[in-house]
Design an enzyme around this catalytic site. Structure first.
Site, mmCIF file in Angstrom:
data_model
loop_
_atom_site.group_PDB
_atom_site.id
_atom_site.type_symbol
_atom_site.label_atom_id
_atom_site.label_comp_id
_atom_site.label_asym_id
_atom_site.label_seq_id
_atom_site.Cartn_x
_atom_site.Cartn_y
_atom_site.Cartn_z
ATOM 1 N N GLY A 16 -0.523 -23.304 -44.996
ATOM 2 C CA GLY A 16 0.950 -23.611 -45.002
ATOM 3 C C GLY A 16 1.955 -22.372 -44.882
ATOM 4 N N GLY A 17 1.140 -21.773 -43.677
ATOM 5 C CA GLY A 17 2.046 -20.423 -43.381
ATOM 6 C C GLY A 17 3.344 -20.994 -42.199
ATOM 7 N N GLY A 18 3.531 -22.090 -42.100
ATOM 8 C CA GLY A 18 4.447 -22.440 -40.913
ATOM 9 C C GLY A 18 6.038 -22.761 -41.933
ATOM 10 N N THR A 19 6.033 -22.419 -43.168
ATOM 11 C CA THR A 19 7.408 -22.719 -43.666
ATOM 12 C C THR A 19 7.472 -22.118 -45.168
ATOM 13 N N SER A 106 2.233 -43.359 -58.937
ATOM 14 C CA SER A 106 1.002 -44.360 -58.628
ATOM 15 C C SER A 106 -0.273 -43.379 -58.412
ATOM 16 N N TYR A 148 3.767 -22.559 -64.829
ATOM 17 C CA TYR A 148 3.285 -23.759 -65.629
ATOM 18 C C TYR A 148 1.804 -24.031 -65.345
ATOM 19 N N LYS A 163 -2.554 -26.796 -60.393
ATOM 20 C CA LYS A 163 -2.343 -25.353 -60.228
ATOM 21 C C LYS A 163 -3.316 -24.828 -61.446
ATOM 22 N N GLY A 190 8.230 -17.735 -60.151
ATOM 23 C CA GLY A 190 9.286 -18.625 -60.794
ATOM 24 C C GLY A 190 9.970 -19.079 -59.643
HETATM 25 C C1 HXC Z 1 7.246 -40.563 -56.715
HETATM 26 C C2 HXC Z 1 6.372 -40.207 -54.523
HETATM 27 C C3 HXC Z 1 7.178 -39.105 -54.143
HETATM 28 C C4 HXC Z 1 8.328 -39.142 -55.287
HETATM 29 C C5 HXC Z 1 5.892 -39.338 -52.627
HETATM 30 N N1 HXC Z 1 5.570 -40.096 -53.547
HETATM 31 N N2 HXC Z 1 6.888 -38.717 -52.848
HETATM 32 N N3 HXC Z 1 6.200 -40.687 -55.922
HETATM 33 N N4 HXC Z 1 8.220 -39.673 -56.517
HETATM 34 N N5 HXC Z 1 9.301 -38.069 -54.959
HETATM 35 C C6 HXC Z 1 4.223 -41.035 -53.471
HETATM 36 C C7 HXC Z 1 4.083 -42.063 -52.264
HETATM 37 O O1 HXC Z 1 4.992 -43.301 -52.717
HETATM 38 C C8 HXC Z 1 2.985 -42.436 -52.002
HETATM 39 O O2 HXC Z 1 2.314 -43.181 -53.059
HETATM 40 C C9 HXC Z 1 2.181 -40.920 -52.455
HETATM 41 O O3 HXC Z 1 2.968 -40.401 -53.286
HETATM 42 C C10 HXC Z 1 1.990 -40.258 -51.157
HETATM 43 O O4 HXC Z 1 2.978 -40.161 -50.188
HETATM 44 P P1 HXC Z 1 2.845 -39.614 -48.904
HETATM 45 O O5 HXC Z 1 4.277 -39.334 -48.391
HETATM 46 O O6 HXC Z 1 2.129 -40.784 -48.062
HETATM 47 O O7 HXC Z 1 2.053 -38.474 -49.010
HETATM 48 P P2 HXC Z 1 1.823 -37.191 -48.081
HETATM 49 O O8 HXC Z 1 2.131 -37.346 -46.494
HETATM 50 O O9 HXC Z 1 0.535 -36.771 -48.144
HETATM 51 O O10 HXC Z 1 2.746 -36.037 -48.859
HETATM 52 C C11 HXC Z 1 2.487 -35.311 -49.758
HETATM 53 C C12 HXC Z 1 3.575 -35.162 -50.618
HETATM 54 C C13 HXC Z 1 5.028 -34.682 -49.843
HETATM 55 C C14 HXC Z 1 3.310 -34.239 -51.699
HETATM 56 C C15 HXC Z 1 4.162 -36.459 -51.434
HETATM 57 O O11 HXC Z 1 5.934 -34.317 -50.804
HETATM 58 C C16 HXC Z 1 4.605 -33.296 -49.175
HETATM 59 O O12 HXC Z 1 4.126 -33.202 -48.105
HETATM 60 N N6 HXC Z 1 4.828 -32.161 -49.730
HETATM 61 C C17 HXC Z 1 4.624 -30.757 -48.987
HETATM 62 C C18 HXC Z 1 5.783 -29.610 -49.258
HETATM 63 C C19 HXC Z 1 6.064 -29.587 -50.694
HETATM 64 O O13 HXC Z 1 5.677 -30.314 -51.744
HETATM 65 N N7 HXC Z 1 6.300 -28.295 -51.057
HETATM 66 C C20 HXC Z 1 6.639 -27.859 -52.476
HETATM 67 C C21 HXC Z 1 5.958 -26.949 -52.961
HETATM 68 S S1 HXC Z 1 6.797 -26.078 -54.280
HETATM 69 P P3 HXC Z 1 2.369 -44.918 -52.690
HETATM 70 O O14 HXC Z 1 1.593 -45.292 -54.119
HETATM 71 O O15 HXC Z 1 3.732 -45.345 -52.706
HETATM 72 O O16 HXC Z 1 1.487 -45.036 -51.659
HETATM 73 C C22 HXC Z 1 5.415 -25.999 -55.742
HETATM 74 C C23 HXC Z 1 5.776 -25.268 -57.149
HETATM 75 C C24 HXC Z 1 7.488 -25.228 -57.498
HETATM 76 O O17 HXC Z 1 4.626 -26.413 -55.654
HETATM 77 C C25 HXC Z 1 7.450 -24.653 -58.807
HETATM 78 C C26 HXC Z 1 9.248 -24.317 -58.751
HETATM 79 C C27 HXC Z 1 9.462 -23.428 -59.941
HETATM 80 P P1 NAP Z 2 6.639 -25.179 -48.449
HETATM 81 O O1 NAP Z 2 7.741 -24.505 -47.881
HETATM 82 O O2 NAP Z 2 6.541 -26.783 -48.717
HETATM 83 O O3 NAP Z 2 5.123 -24.799 -48.212
HETATM 84 C C1 NAP Z 2 4.096 -25.476 -48.565
HETATM 85 C C2 NAP Z 2 3.500 -25.400 -47.063
HETATM 86 O O4 NAP Z 2 1.967 -26.250 -47.297
HETATM 87 C C3 NAP Z 2 3.942 -26.003 -46.145
HETATM 88 O O5 NAP Z 2 4.343 -25.251 -44.947
HETATM 89 C C4 NAP Z 2 3.302 -27.488 -45.722
HETATM 90 O O6 NAP Z 2 2.968 -27.560 -44.230
HETATM 91 C C5 NAP Z 2 1.866 -27.146 -46.242
HETATM 92 N N1 NAP Z 2 1.010 -28.306 -46.576
HETATM 93 C C6 NAP Z 2 1.429 -29.233 -47.487
HETATM 94 N N2 NAP Z 2 0.439 -29.910 -47.540
HETATM 95 C C7 NAP Z 2 -0.679 -29.788 -46.695
HETATM 96 C C8 NAP Z 2 -1.893 -30.303 -46.341
HETATM 97 N N3 NAP Z 2 -2.280 -31.508 -46.815
HETATM 98 N N4 NAP Z 2 -2.703 -29.623 -45.272
HETATM 99 C C9 NAP Z 2 -2.248 -28.307 -45.002
HETATM 100 N N5 NAP Z 2 -1.070 -27.646 -45.459
HETATM 101 C C10 NAP Z 2 -0.115 -28.224 -46.011
HETATM 102 O O7 NAP Z 2 6.764 -24.644 -49.917
HETATM 103 P P2 NAP Z 2 7.082 -23.182 -50.684
HETATM 104 O O8 NAP Z 2 8.112 -23.315 -51.885
HETATM 105 O O9 NAP Z 2 6.982 -22.225 -49.661
HETATM 106 O O10 NAP Z 2 5.536 -23.114 -51.620
HETATM 107 C C11 NAP Z 2 4.679 -22.347 -51.364
HETATM 108 C C12 NAP Z 2 3.660 -22.040 -52.387
HETATM 109 O O11 NAP Z 2 4.469 -21.450 -53.577
HETATM 110 C C13 NAP Z 2 3.118 -23.308 -52.925
HETATM 111 O O12 NAP Z 2 1.704 -23.149 -53.475
HETATM 112 C C14 NAP Z 2 3.909 -23.498 -54.236
HETATM 113 O O13 NAP Z 2 3.184 -24.377 -55.226
HETATM 114 C C15 NAP Z 2 4.167 -22.178 -54.831
HETATM 115 N N6 NAP Z 2 5.298 -21.879 -55.614
HETATM 116 C C16 NAP Z 2 6.574 -22.186 -55.071
HETATM 117 C C17 NAP Z 2 7.757 -21.910 -55.679
HETATM 118 C C18 NAP Z 2 9.043 -21.903 -55.216
HETATM 119 O O14 NAP Z 2 9.832 -21.800 -56.119
HETATM 120 N N7 NAP Z 2 9.086 -22.151 -54.177
HETATM 121 C C19 NAP Z 2 7.575 -21.504 -57.235
HETATM 122 C C20 NAP Z 2 6.320 -21.648 -57.751
HETATM 123 C C21 NAP Z 2 5.279 -21.666 -56.763
HETATM 124 P P3 NAP Z 2 2.936 -28.860 -43.602
HETATM 125 O O15 NAP Z 2 3.928 -29.783 -44.471
HETATM 126 O O16 NAP Z 2 3.330 -29.023 -42.232
HETATM 127 O O17 NAP Z 2 1.536 -29.242 -43.842
#
Ligand code: HXC
Ligand code: NAP
Length: 282
Positions: A16-19, A106, A148, A163, A190
């Site tokens: 996930g090094g692109g963003t 789901s 968490y 996690k 955080g």
């Molecule tokens: C409910 C949801 C949803 C939402 C997706 N789904 N988003 N359900 N609420 N907001 C459901 C879809 O309906 C589908 O189920 C299933 O999840 C898979 O969705 P897809 O879009 O097909 O999945 P996919 O393309 O694999 O994408 C994965 C993803 C997406 C997790 C859903 O959000 C993603 O790619 N995220 C990557 C970036 C990211 O989340 N970064 C944040 C990290 S921050 P059904 O049943 O309808 O098929 C972090 C810590 C933060 O982790 C802590 C902060 C303090």
């Molecule tokens: P982010 O920009 O969404 O980074 C997540 C990266 O993971 C994206 O570059 C995404 O790229 C990649 N990724 C997601 N699904 C993947 C898959 N199936 N295969 C390969 N790569 C995948 O979010 P971020 O905020 O920088 O988060 C980075 C890390 O910090 C995460 O582990 C998150 O849980 C942790 N974290 C973040 C926060 C915060 O406040 N930002 C707080 C606590 C913990 P693609 O979509 O292109 O695959």
């Protein structure tokens, strides 16, 4: 903060090094002398990050990979080893997450988050770990978890469960693989707002404000604060740190845990009243 050759001679692979945080770590580690390998699903963001690094005449490689697929992981590792050499450091940073009432999820939504965070991290660690062990190559694994991981959290249940599993992996392998020269560490951040957290976790400004107010230091994290911590933990300077998770959250989770933390909201007048009542001899 560090000498510019802190990571000289090291090859660092960041999932996930692109963003977001992963991209910032890639840029910072490169400044500190490392060769960078990044992977993720979207080629455009990986390519852009590598171009930015190469502008400074530093080595950077990317490979498109979904960490839920062990086959794609294996192909990516083959590619990186051929082009950049054996990675010395693995940063499991890729994650998926969104806020939702749990009863609305789901099974596919649950699998999606667990697949990226828990299975993806284990598959990556296992494949590279086996290669390290076979080649007697020392290594460091840094996993990005959350605070968490040990408290759990409402509304992000699949992420919290995944996690927590990753933290258990860090602590387990820190013991099991230490004799191979493989160190495991973790960072629990955080709030560090990124494009993804704004979209999936703080989609309305009220939520982001609420999060800042929860932090005793009164603000969210800055990218250089987390990238410098990560650089230290993966460097040889931290060579006796193994199995440890470092929290970087401005005191946020402890505030939530402390029974009387809510008293921060009391006025001077209320404190005066409390003082008078509690000092009164009964
Ligand atoms: C409910 C949801 C949803 C939402 C997706 N789904 N988003 N359900 N609420 N907001 C459901 C879809 O309906 C589908 O189920 C299933 O999840 C898979 O969705 P897809 O879009 O097909 O999945 P996919 O393309 O694999 O994408 C994965 C993803 C997406 C997790 C859903 O959000 C993603 O790619 N995220 C990557 C970036 C990211 O989340 N970064 C944040 C990290 S921050 P059904 O049943 O309808 O098929 C972090 C810590 C933060 O982790 C802590 C902060 C303090
Ligand atoms: P982010 O920009 O969404 O980074 C997540 C990266 O993971 C994206 O570059 C995404 O790229 C990649 N990724 C997601 N699904 C993947 C898959 N199936 N295969 C390969 N790569 C995948 O979010 P971020 O905020 O920088 O988060 C980075 C890390 O910090 C995460 O582990 C998150 O849980 C942790 N974290 C973040 C926060 C915060 O406040 N930002 C707080 C606590 C913990 P693609 O979509 O292109 O695959």
């Amino acid at each position: 903060m560090f000498s510019n050759d802190l990571l000289k001679g090291k090859t660092v692979l960041i999932t996930g090094g692109g963003t977001g945080i992963g991209r910032e770590m890639a840029l910072r580690f490169s400044e500190l002398g490392a060769s960078i390998c990044i992977l993720g699903r979207r080629e455009n963001v990986l390519k852009e990050t590598c171009s930015k690094i190469r502008e400074n005449k530093r080595p950077a490689f990317y490979h498109v990979c979904d960490v839920r697929s062990p086959e794609e992981i294996s192909s990516s590792l083959d590619f990186f080893i051929e082009n950049a050499g054996m990675p010395d450091i693995l940063v499991n940073n890729a994650a998926g997450n969104f806020v939702s009432p749990t009863e609305l999820l789901s099974p596919h939504a649950v699998d999606s988050v667990l697949g990226i965070v828990l299975h993806g991290t284990i598959y990556m660690t296992l494949d590279l770990g086996k290669r390290w062990i076979k080649a007697s190559h020392k290594g460091v694994v840094l996993d990005i978890v959350t605070t968490y991981s040990w408290t759990g959290s409402a509304f992000v249940v699949p992420s919290a469960a995944a996690k927590a599993g990753v933290l258990a992996l860090v602590r387990s392998l820190a013991v099991e693989w230490a004799h191979y020269g493989i160190r495991h560490v973790a960072i629990a951040p955080g709030p560090f707002p990124t494009e993804a957290t704004r979209k999936n976790l703080f989609p309305i400004p009220e939520v982001e404000e609420m999060l800042s107010e929860r932090v005793p230091l009164g603000r969210v994290g800055k990218m250089e604060e987390i990238t410098n911590l990560a650089a230290f933990l993966i460097s040889d300077g931290a060579s006796f740190i193994n199995g440890e998770v470092v929290t970087i959250d401005g005191g946020e989770w402890l505030k939530g845990a402390g029974e009387f933390s809510g008293l921060l909201a009391l006025s001077k007048e209320q404190w005066q009243t409390i003082r008078e009542i509690s000092r009164k001899k009964s």
